[in-house]
Design an enzyme around this catalytic site. Structure first.
Site, PDB file in Angstrom:
ATOM      1  N   ASP A 145       7.634   3.516   5.333  1.00 51.86           N
ATOM      2  CA  ASP A 145       7.026   3.909   4.056  1.00 51.86           C
ATOM      3  C   ASP A 145       7.984   4.785   3.267  1.00 51.86           C
ATOM      4  O   ASP A 145       8.670   5.637   3.834  1.00 51.86           O
ATOM      5  CB  ASP A 145       5.711   4.665   4.325  1.00 51.86           C
ATOM      6  CG  ASP A 145       4.753   4.616   3.154  1.00 51.86           C
ATOM      7  OD1 ASP A 145       5.126   5.086   2.064  1.00 51.86           O
ATOM      8  OD2 ASP A 145       3.636   4.094   3.316  1.00 51.86           O
TER       9      ASP A 145
ATOM     10  N   LEU B 202      17.272  -3.274   4.546  1.00 58.36           N
ATOM     11  CA  LEU B 202      16.465  -2.672   5.616  1.00 58.36           C
ATOM     12  C   LEU B 202      17.259  -2.434   6.904  1.00 58.36           C
ATOM     13  O   LEU B 202      17.067  -1.420   7.557  1.00 58.36           O
ATOM     14  CB  LEU B 202      15.219  -3.542   5.892  1.00 58.36           C
ATOM     15  CG  LEU B 202      14.214  -3.565   4.732  1.00 58.36           C
ATOM     16  CD1 LEU B 202      13.103  -4.567   4.976  1.00 58.36           C
ATOM     17  CD2 LEU B 202      13.616  -2.177   4.499  1.00 58.36           C
TER      18      LEU B 202
ATOM     19  N   SER C  34       3.108  -1.241  -1.561  1.00 62.65           N
ATOM     20  CA  SER C  34       3.092  -1.392  -3.021  1.00 62.65           C
ATOM     21  C   SER C  34       2.155  -0.339  -3.589  1.00 62.65           C
ATOM     22  O   SER C  34       1.105  -0.079  -2.997  1.00 62.65           O
ATOM     23  CB  SER C  34       2.543  -2.776  -3.401  1.00 62.65           C
ATOM     24  OG  SER C  34       2.199  -2.819  -4.772  1.00 62.65           O
TER      25      SER C  34
ATOM     26  N   TYR D  64       1.316  -5.275 -11.682  1.00 69.78           N
ATOM     27  CA  TYR D  64       0.715  -5.384 -10.340  1.00 69.78           C
ATOM     28  C   TYR D  64       0.286  -6.819 -10.060  1.00 69.78           C
ATOM     29  O   TYR D  64       0.664  -7.413  -9.051  1.00 69.78           O
ATOM     30  CB  TYR D  64      -0.484  -4.441 -10.278  1.00 69.78           C
ATOM     31  CG  TYR D  64      -1.202  -4.401  -8.946  1.00 69.78           C
ATOM     32  CD1 TYR D  64      -0.579  -3.886  -7.806  1.00 69.78           C
ATOM     33  CD2 TYR D  64      -2.527  -4.842  -8.830  1.00 69.78           C
ATOM     34  CE1 TYR D  64      -1.249  -3.820  -6.590  1.00 69.78           C
ATOM     35  CE2 TYR D  64      -3.195  -4.780  -7.625  1.00 69.78           C
ATOM     36  CZ  TYR D  64      -2.569  -4.263  -6.503  1.00 69.78           C
ATOM     37  OH  TYR D  64      -3.238  -4.197  -5.311  1.00 69.78           O
TER      38      TYR D  64
HETATM   39  P1  NAD Z   1      -1.629   3.068  -1.197  1.00 75.60           P
HETATM   40  O1  NAD Z   1      -0.894   3.359  -2.446  1.00 75.60           O
HETATM   41  O2  NAD Z   1      -2.499   4.122  -0.638  1.00 75.60           O
HETATM   42  O3  NAD Z   1      -0.623   2.608  -0.060  1.00 75.60           O
HETATM   43  C1  NAD Z   1       0.561   1.891  -0.323  1.00 75.60           C
HETATM   44  C2  NAD Z   1       1.656   2.482   0.546  1.00 75.60           C
HETATM   45  O4  NAD Z   1       2.872   1.756   0.312  1.00 75.60           O
HETATM   46  C3  NAD Z   1       1.957   3.939   0.215  1.00 75.60           C
HETATM   47  O5  NAD Z   1       2.030   4.693   1.408  1.00 75.60           O
HETATM   48  C4  NAD Z   1       3.302   3.883  -0.494  1.00 75.60           C
HETATM   49  O6  NAD Z   1       4.057   5.068  -0.312  1.00 75.60           O
HETATM   50  C5  NAD Z   1       3.934   2.671   0.150  1.00 75.60           C
HETATM   51  N1  NAD Z   1       4.950   2.019  -0.692  1.00 75.60           N
HETATM   52  C6  NAD Z   1       4.829   1.627  -1.980  1.00 75.60           C
HETATM   53  N2  NAD Z   1       5.966   1.057  -2.408  1.00 75.60           N
HETATM   54  C7  NAD Z   1       6.835   1.097  -1.359  1.00 75.60           C
HETATM   55  C8  NAD Z   1       8.161   0.663  -1.165  1.00 75.60           C
HETATM   56  N3  NAD Z   1       8.871   0.081  -2.152  1.00 75.60           N
HETATM   57  N4  NAD Z   1       8.746   0.844   0.038  1.00 75.60           N
HETATM   58  C9  NAD Z   1       8.060   1.430   1.058  1.00 75.60           C
HETATM   59  N5  NAD Z   1       6.788   1.876   0.926  1.00 75.60           N
HETATM   60  C10 NAD Z   1       6.185   1.712  -0.274  1.00 75.60           C
HETATM   61  O7  NAD Z   1      -2.467   1.740  -1.449  1.00 75.60           O
HETATM   62  P2  NAD Z   1      -3.561   1.036  -0.506  1.00 75.60           P
HETATM   63  O8  NAD Z   1      -4.849   1.091  -1.203  1.00 75.60           O
HETATM   64  O9  NAD Z   1      -3.449   1.543   0.868  1.00 75.60           O
HETATM   65  O10 NAD Z   1      -3.070  -0.464  -0.568  1.00 75.60           O
HETATM   66  C11 NAD Z   1      -2.316  -1.034   0.478  1.00 75.60           C
HETATM   67  C12 NAD Z   1      -2.020  -2.487   0.136  1.00 75.60           C
HETATM   68  O11 NAD Z   1      -3.234  -3.218   0.025  1.00 75.60           O
HETATM   69  C13 NAD Z   1      -1.285  -2.647  -1.191  1.00 75.60           C
HETATM   70  O12 NAD Z   1      -0.307  -3.660  -1.064  1.00 75.60           O
HETATM   71  C14 NAD Z   1      -2.364  -3.083  -2.144  1.00 75.60           C
HETATM   72  O13 NAD Z   1      -1.860  -3.871  -3.181  1.00 75.60           O
HETATM   73  C15 NAD Z   1      -3.306  -3.859  -1.233  1.00 75.60           C
HETATM   74  N6  NAD Z   1      -4.679  -3.843  -1.759  1.00 75.60           N
HETATM   75  C16 NAD Z   1      -5.439  -2.712  -1.670  1.00 75.60           C
HETATM   76  C17 NAD Z   1      -6.722  -2.712  -2.210  1.00 75.60           C
HETATM   77  C18 NAD Z   1      -7.617  -1.494  -2.135  1.00 75.60           C
HETATM   78  O14 NAD Z   1      -8.737  -1.544  -2.667  1.00 75.60           O
HETATM   79  N7  NAD Z   1      -7.215  -0.426  -1.499  1.00 75.60           N
HETATM   80  C19 NAD Z   1      -7.213  -3.844  -2.853  1.00 75.60           C
HETATM   81  C20 NAD Z   1      -6.384  -4.965  -2.950  1.00 75.60           C
HETATM   82  C21 NAD Z   1      -5.128  -4.960  -2.384  1.00 75.60           C
END
Ligand code: NAD
Ligand code: UDP
Length: 316
Positions: A32, A62, A76, A146
């Site tokens: 992360d 990586l 993301s 997004y």
């Molecule tokens: P979040 O922002 O809490 O977690 C995303 C994590 O990814 C964070 O810890 C961030 O630091 C890390 N990150 C972002 N870009 C990065 C990069 N370039 N390199 C390394 N780490 C990186 O979001 P979340 O709610 O936990 O979502 C997790 C995943 O699930 C995402 O891909 C999101 O699109 C998908 N998602 C979530 C939801 C939801 O309702 N939570 C809904 C649809 C999709």
């Protein structure tokens, strides 16, 4: 059991997924960049022998000397507030980051699981949304950074599957909530819970008649853990089909938290989808999975988490 690489493991869903995988005897490597995640989400895991953390951005080379069995790509920015603040990083994560992790999966023969989103359906004309629906996304609107990144990530994932035979899974995740959300991520459940427990007005955008379908994070994580077990490359909707409008959600959170807060109405963000509800027939049949947590009970647990966070108590 084998090594699980969780890219984005310090975020909301990732922190829950890492815990579930560790509890089911897997080794977990969390990768992360902490752009939207939090160190505190994984703090209590840092001392465990089965857990490692790599601070790295998936868009950069990586060079990892690991052989994961499964790669979960959750990395993301995900909340509208976060991806609007990090538009270029969001596009890069979905495109270049997904490409790099797919290359790693190809090289190590790992199963690749993409966390995609219901946002690929945009503002939908079909309700509820089945996987066969191609969506209605504004390709140049503010949310496109997004939506289009995730659509590209899905296309890249399917191309690796077709071109190289990489074993892939695509989870189209609908709105999810629960412990380890950031109180300032700007999402509706975190905003409303935080506002309610602090006696602040609940900020309903628009008239509050737009709908969402909220899934408790433990239910989502259970499905994510099952996905690598089934041989199904095409997208699978994961969410809870219990649909609610946003004004009702606000009233419910005020009632559950016994808050004195009222509701205030603010402008609706550009391109905010009017309706959203998953058709989960496919997940039901291939995963034998069904969300179990009711919205009422899930909100109680989430409010308890935010109360503990507000008191500075680490909840783990
Ligand atoms: P979040 O922002 O809490 O977690 C995303 C994590 O990814 C964070 O810890 C961030 O630091 C890390 N990150 C972002 N870009 C990065 C990069 N370039 N390199 C390394 N780490 C990186 O979001 P979340 O709610 O936990 O979502 C997790 C995943 O699930 C995402 O891909 C999101 O699109 C998908 N998602 C979530 C939801 C939801 O309702 N939570 C809904 C649809 C999709
Ligand atoms: N929303 C709201 N008040 C808030 C935050 C969000 O009314 O404080 C609305 C938002 O306009 C959307 C819905 O709640 O219609 C869900 O928003 P969220 O950001 O949680 O997720 P989205 O589904 O839009 O990605």
């Amino acid at each position: 059991m084998g090594l699980m690489l969780v890219a984005g493991g310090a975020g909301f869903v990732g922190a829950n997924l890492c815990r579930k995988l560790l509890a089911t005897s897997h080794e977990v490597c969390c990768l992360d960049s902490l752009v939207t995640g939090r160190q505190s989400n994984i703090e209590s895991l840092r001392g465990l022998p089965a857990f490692t953390f790599i601070g790295r951005d998936i868009t950069q080379p990586l060079d990892l000397d690991i052989r994961p069995e499964v790669i979960f790509n959750l990395a993301s920015p995900a909340s509208p507030r976060d991806y609007l603040r990090h538009p270029i990083e969001t596009l890069a994560a979905g495109a270049f980051g997904t490409h790099r992790l797919l290359e790693l999966a190809r090289r190590t023969r790992a199963i690749f699981v993409l966390a995609s989103t219901s946002e690929v359906y945009g503002d939908p004309e079909i309700h509820p949304q089945p996987e066969a629906y191609w969506g209605r996304v504004n390709p140049i609107g503010p949310r496109s950074v997004y939506d289009e990144a995730k659509r590209f990530a899905e296309a890249m994932t399917m191309a690796f599957h077709r071109e190289y035979g990489t074993r892939v899974r695509i989870a189209r995740i609908f709105n999810t909530y629960g412990p380890f959300m950031r109180p300032d991520d700007g999402r509706v459940v975190s905003n409303f819970c935080w506002q309610a427990i602090h006696g602040l007005p609940l900020t309903v955008y628009g008239d509050g008649r737009q709908t969402r379908s909220f899934c408790y994070v433990a239910d989502l994580v259970e499905a994510l853990c099952q996905l690598p077990e089934v041989d199904h490359a095409a997208p699978v909707n994961l969410g809870n089909p219990a649909e609610t409008d946003i004004l009702s959600l606000a009233e419910r959170i005020i009632a559950i938290s016994s808050s004195q807060s009222r509701v205030t109405f603010l402008p609706l963000p550009t391109d905010d989808p009017r309706i959203r509800c998953p058709d989960i027939q496919l997940a039901r049949s291939i995963l034998a999975w069904e969300p179990r947590m009711s919205l009422e009970e899930g909100l109680k647990q989430t409010i308890a988490y935010f109360r503990a966070l507000a008191r500075g108590v680490v909840t783990d």
